[in-house]
Design an enzyme around this catalytic site. Sequence first.
Site, PDB file in Angstrom:
ATOM      1  N   HIS A   1       0.892  -1.005  -0.155  1.00  0.00           N
ATOM      2  CA  HIS A   1      -0.006   0.048  -0.051  1.00  0.00           C
ATOM      3  C   HIS A   1       0.875   1.462   0.068  1.00  0.00           C
ATOM      4  CE1 HIS A   1      -4.024  -1.410   1.557  1.00  0.00           C
ATOM      5  NE2 HIS A   1      -3.686  -2.355   0.500  1.00  0.00           N
TER       6      HIS A   1
ATOM      7  N   LYS B   1       0.471  -0.093  14.982  1.00  0.00           N
ATOM      8  CA  LYS B   1       2.023  -0.200  15.344  1.00  0.00           C
ATOM      9  C   LYS B   1       2.279  -1.432  16.230  1.00  0.00           C
ATOM     10  CE  LYS B   1       3.573   3.482  13.412  1.00  0.00           C
ATOM     11  NZ  LYS B   1       3.667   3.165  12.160  1.00  0.00           N
TER      12      LYS B   1
ATOM     13  N   TYR C   1       3.645   6.943  10.041  1.00  0.00           N
ATOM     14  CA  TYR C   1       2.895   5.742   9.426  1.00  0.00           C
ATOM     15  C   TYR C   1       3.544   4.486   9.017  1.00  0.00           C
ATOM     16  CZ  TYR C   1      -1.483   3.068   8.047  1.00  0.00           C
ATOM     17  OH  TYR C   1      -2.361   2.013   8.172  1.00  0.00           O
TER      18      TYR C   1
ATOM     19  N   TYR D   1      -9.455   5.932   7.021  1.00  0.00           N
ATOM     20  CA  TYR D   1      -9.503   5.985   8.740  1.00  0.00           C
ATOM     21  C   TYR D   1     -10.561   7.398   8.856  1.00  0.00           C
ATOM     22  CZ  TYR D   1      -5.223   3.690   9.516  1.00  0.00           C
ATOM     23  OH  TYR D   1      -4.203   2.504   9.890  1.00  0.00           O
TER      24      TYR D   1
ATOM     25  N   PRO E   1      -4.684   0.705  18.348  1.00  0.00           N
ATOM     26  CA  PRO E   1      -4.440   0.035  17.124  1.00  0.00           C
ATOM     27  C   PRO E   1      -4.602   0.982  15.961  1.00  0.00           C
ATOM     28  CG  PRO E   1      -6.607  -0.801  17.804  1.00  0.00           C
ATOM     29  CD  PRO E   1      -5.895  -0.148  18.912  1.00  0.00           C
TER      30      PRO E   1
HETATM   31  C1  LIG Z   1      -7.831  -8.050  19.729  1.00  0.00           C
HETATM   32  C2  LIG Z   1      -6.736  -7.364  19.134  1.00  0.00           C
HETATM   33  C3  LIG Z   1      -6.610  -6.718  18.133  1.00  0.00           C
HETATM   34  C4  LIG Z   1      -5.426  -6.173  17.614  1.00  0.00           C
HETATM   35  N1  LIG Z   1      -5.484  -5.383  16.406  1.00  0.00           N
HETATM   36  C5  LIG Z   1      -4.536  -4.946  16.131  1.00  0.00           C
HETATM   37  C6  LIG Z   1      -4.114  -4.168  14.802  1.00  0.00           C
HETATM   38  O1  LIG Z   1      -5.228  -3.980  14.057  1.00  0.00           O
HETATM   39  N2  LIG Z   1      -3.064  -3.612  14.571  1.00  0.00           N
HETATM   40  C7  LIG Z   1      -1.942  -3.637  15.220  1.00  0.00           C
HETATM   41  O2  LIG Z   1      -0.833  -3.265  14.671  1.00  0.00           O
HETATM   42  N3  LIG Z   1      -2.006  -4.473  16.339  1.00  0.00           N
HETATM   43  C8  LIG Z   1      -3.111  -4.743  16.605  1.00  0.00           C
HETATM   44  N4  LIG Z   1      -2.976  -5.440  17.586  1.00  0.00           N
HETATM   45  C9  LIG Z   1      -1.749  -5.786  18.595  1.00  0.00           C
HETATM   46  C10 LIG Z   1      -0.995  -6.983  18.083  1.00  0.00           C
HETATM   47  O3  LIG Z   1      -1.925  -8.028  17.721  1.00  0.00           O
HETATM   48  C11 LIG Z   1       0.036  -7.034  19.043  1.00  0.00           C
HETATM   49  O4  LIG Z   1       0.661  -6.042  19.438  1.00  0.00           O
HETATM   50  C12 LIG Z   1       0.865  -8.234  18.790  1.00  0.00           C
HETATM   51  O5  LIG Z   1       0.277  -9.348  18.854  1.00  0.00           O
HETATM   52  C13 LIG Z   1       2.083  -8.416  19.784  1.00  0.00           C
HETATM   53  O6  LIG Z   1       3.052  -9.647  19.733  1.00  0.00           O
HETATM   54  P1  LIG Z   1       3.469 -10.200  20.938  1.00  0.00           P
HETATM   55  O7  LIG Z   1       4.158 -11.407  20.259  1.00  0.00           O
HETATM   56  O8  LIG Z   1       4.311  -9.141  21.504  1.00  0.00           O
HETATM   57  O9  LIG Z   1       2.550 -10.555  21.803  1.00  0.00           O
HETATM   58  P2  LIG Z   1       1.198 -11.631  21.511  1.00  0.00           P
HETATM   59  O10 LIG Z   1       0.705 -11.731  20.041  1.00  0.00           O
HETATM   60  O11 LIG Z   1       0.150 -11.342  22.664  1.00  0.00           O
HETATM   61  O12 LIG Z   1       1.846 -13.041  22.027  1.00  0.00           O
HETATM   62  C14 LIG Z   1       1.997 -13.452  23.192  1.00  0.00           C
HETATM   63  C15 LIG Z   1       2.044 -14.889  23.479  1.00  0.00           C
HETATM   64  O13 LIG Z   1       2.572 -15.168  24.632  1.00  0.00           O
HETATM   65  C16 LIG Z   1       1.707 -16.379  25.203  1.00  0.00           C
HETATM   66  N5  LIG Z   1       1.753 -16.547  26.539  1.00  0.00           N
HETATM   67  C17 LIG Z   1       1.018 -15.450  27.399  1.00  0.00           C
HETATM   68  N6  LIG Z   1       1.453 -15.843  28.765  1.00  0.00           N
HETATM   69  C18 LIG Z   1       2.142 -16.996  28.663  1.00  0.00           C
HETATM   70  C19 LIG Z   1       2.925 -17.996  29.618  1.00  0.00           C
HETATM   71  N7  LIG Z   1       2.614 -17.454  30.908  1.00  0.00           N
HETATM   72  N8  LIG Z   1       3.466 -18.823  29.325  1.00  0.00           N
HETATM   73  C20 LIG Z   1       3.809 -19.293  27.963  1.00  0.00           C
HETATM   74  N9  LIG Z   1       3.100 -18.502  27.040  1.00  0.00           N
HETATM   75  C21 LIG Z   1       2.353 -17.216  27.399  1.00  0.00           C
HETATM   76  C22 LIG Z   1       0.419 -16.283  24.524  1.00  0.00           C
HETATM   77  O14 LIG Z   1      -0.324 -17.307  24.517  1.00  0.00           O
HETATM   78  C23 LIG Z   1       0.748 -15.527  23.140  1.00  0.00           C
HETATM   79  O15 LIG Z   1       0.756 -16.617  22.148  1.00  0.00           O
HETATM   80  C24 LIG Z   1      -4.333  -6.110  18.214  1.00  0.00           C
HETATM   81  C25 LIG Z   1      -4.354  -6.736  19.552  1.00  0.00           C
HETATM   82  C26 LIG Z   1      -5.371  -7.362  20.086  1.00  0.00           C
HETATM   83  C27 LIG Z   1      -5.638  -8.340  21.231  1.00  0.00           C
END
Ligand SMILES: Cc1cc2nc3c(=O)[nH]c(=O)nc-3n(C[C@H](O)[C@H](O)[C@H](O)COP(=O)(O)OP(=O)(O)OC[C@H]3O[C@@H](n4cnc5c(N)ncnc54)[C@H](O)[C@@H]3O)c2cc1C
Length: 394
Positions: A74, A298, A385, A203, A294
Amino acid sequence: MRQRTQVAIIGAGPAGLLLSQLLSKAGIDCTLLERKDRAYVEGRIRAGVLEQGTVDLLREAGVAARLDAEGLPHDGFRLALDGESFRVDMRHLTGGKSVTVYGQTEVTKDLIEAHVARGAALVFEAEEVALHEIDGKAPYVTYEKDGQAHRLDCDFIAGCDGYHGIARRSIPAEVLKSFERVYPFGWLGILADVPPCDHELIYANHERGFALASMRSTTRSRYYVQVAMEEKLEDWPDERLWDELALRLGEHAPHITRGPALEKSIAPLRSFVAEPMRWGQLFLAGDAAHIVPPTGAKGLNLAASDVGLLAEALTAHYRGDDAGIEHYSARALARVWKAERFSWWFTSLTHRFPEMDGFSRRMQMAELAYIRESEAARRVVAENYVGLPLHPSG
Ligand SMILES: Cc1cc2nc3c(=O)[nH]c(=O)nc-3n(C[C@H](O)[C@H](O)[C@H](O)COP(=O)(O)OP(=O)(O)OC[C@H]3O[C@@H](n4cnc5c(N)ncnc54)[C@H](O)[C@@H]3O)c2cc1C
């Protein structure tokens, strides 16, 4: 059961999986512990916009074949005020940079497949994960799998276990500082197998509240409307949601194709940062250390940039250079705070706040008009962005 690895990674979200992939490529041994099962992790519907830097990291990690084939580049997005929109041409304004639309679910599937293909140590359904001796030289992690107790000795622990994980909470309360802003609304999202109403994201700031027209592919749309946090999903049948989107998206409404929801959910909006991102041998990355609303797309990108810095730092450590791990927290936080600022600002610009009076509304309208008219203002938006550099110059 007692085992040893160089880096124990907690959490198989995008942060943990990408870190493990990057470290393995650098010849560093790691073990990834995930609380949920594979189907749950692969099915979680979340983000979908990848910054150029995230795409580059996924390529470096050797997991971008499907992203390159199926991702949608995009070059711009649209901002709308009360139904009328204008375009922010990111490519033109940033000297050729763009973003790629590719679902977080797909990023996760590609990374897990790469792990399985190389026979990586990836333990799903690891229960009761606990961190020990993180402030000493010999940290270890304990967990249970199929009722059996395990101990994993390691040099470092990467806490990639998201906002609700245990890693951040393992840092002593007197050391950890938290900064938080909870927004008084949420996003009601719908995923549907219908073509998007525009080939780019829209947006929309509307009198009735914010709306976002987004997509996961040319045949799968993702739309959101701002709702009060007390709203119940059952009060939003698909037709009501499509009607609300049509109102808020104004001139784009005739191009909306309606269809049954594949997924519908209400997500809260929060800004959160925990400092420091390193304590002893424990490093935090991704949502474990910070959350953004969101609006600026980011969250996933910050998880990737943290992990990019951490992989560099750990790789340098095993080559005898500790500067990267010493400076990891400060470097990561410097970038995190700038993304927090952009996400907070973009949310403030586009949403309707309960306490908003006529003056605050006019301020939003004036700012959007200024962005529409000023190339300098659009450049600032575009630069943020597409994503700020991992290593800023100057
Ligand atoms: C509903 C929702 C919608 C979103 N939409 C957007 C969006 O549109 N755009 C955007 O940029 N971001 C969005 N986000 C944010 C984005 O998805 C997250 O920033 C991203 O997933 C971060 O990745 P991460 O690996 O840090 O954490 P996570 O994806 O949360 O992964 C963490 C992992 O750790 C595991 N875990 C947790 N506790 C434990 C434990 N005690 N032991 C072992 N494993 C554990 C979990 O099961 C999970 O698999 C959204 C988030 C949510 C919740």
